[in-house]
Design an enzyme around this catalytic site. Sequence first.
Site, PDB file in Angstrom:
ATOM      1  N   ASP A  34     -58.525  30.188  65.000  1.00  0.00           N
ATOM      2  CA  ASP A  34     -57.687  29.780  66.114  1.00  0.00           C
ATOM      3  C   ASP A  34     -56.834  30.989  66.506  1.00  0.00           C
ATOM      4  OD1 ASP A  34     -56.414  28.055  67.960  1.00  0.00           O
ATOM      5  OD2 ASP A  34     -54.822  27.643  66.512  1.00  0.00           O
ATOM      6  N   ASP A  36     -53.307  31.017  68.665  1.00  0.00           N
ATOM      7  CA  ASP A  36     -51.865  30.815  68.567  1.00  0.00           C
ATOM      8  C   ASP A  36     -51.512  30.142  67.234  1.00  0.00           C
ATOM      9  OD1 ASP A  36     -51.890  31.782  71.145  1.00  0.00           O
ATOM     10  OD2 ASP A  36     -51.756  29.798  72.063  1.00  0.00           O
TER      11      ASP A  36
END
Length: 213
Positions: A34, A36
Amino acid sequence: MLPPHRHRSALEEPLILSNLPGGIDWNGGIAFLDRDGVLNRWKENYVNSPEEVEILVGSGSAIARLRRTGFRICVVTNQSPIGRGLWGHEVLAQINDKVQELLIEEDKEAEIDIILYSPYAPSEGSWSRKPNPGMLEAGSQIVSNAHRFPGKHNVLSFGDNWVDRSSESNSFLVGDRQSDIMAAERFGIKGILCDPESGISSVIGKILDLEEG
């Protein structure tokens, strides 16, 4: 189905891979990351411009360590501000470029192989929006095809239509939310939850210990 999008490239275009550090061979595994809260600092109202990007300390070093162990790096990120009409694909491209730039500044071998993103709002029900596994399905096929059939365009399958799947035994996903872990589970790989304040650097030791074990 609303397929994922690919950073600065059409999804079907061939992926040109750089050599792994030291010329080592690919171990067959993909580190799905991922963005953020894993690579850069998560912000409540989104990262809205390149100037707002703040890399989490140690993220570049962690990616470089994974690549030195033989992993390919695939970022998979939900980016609903596009679907919500807050900003467009080019703004996201500039943000992603900045993330890669800052990672390389920390470690010159911290290269991301491919960035996939889901631009859709939650209400659109896209197969590519986590916790659904569409981005992982696409990333796996694109990286594998780049090794097996260099220079050839990708013909991708999703869900039950993907019948010739290769082994994913070495792959894993690192995320900071349960939606990330659910996507990993639905895809059939290990999901590793990290602290969004410290990101991937807080779990890299665990990942490499599992690899060595």
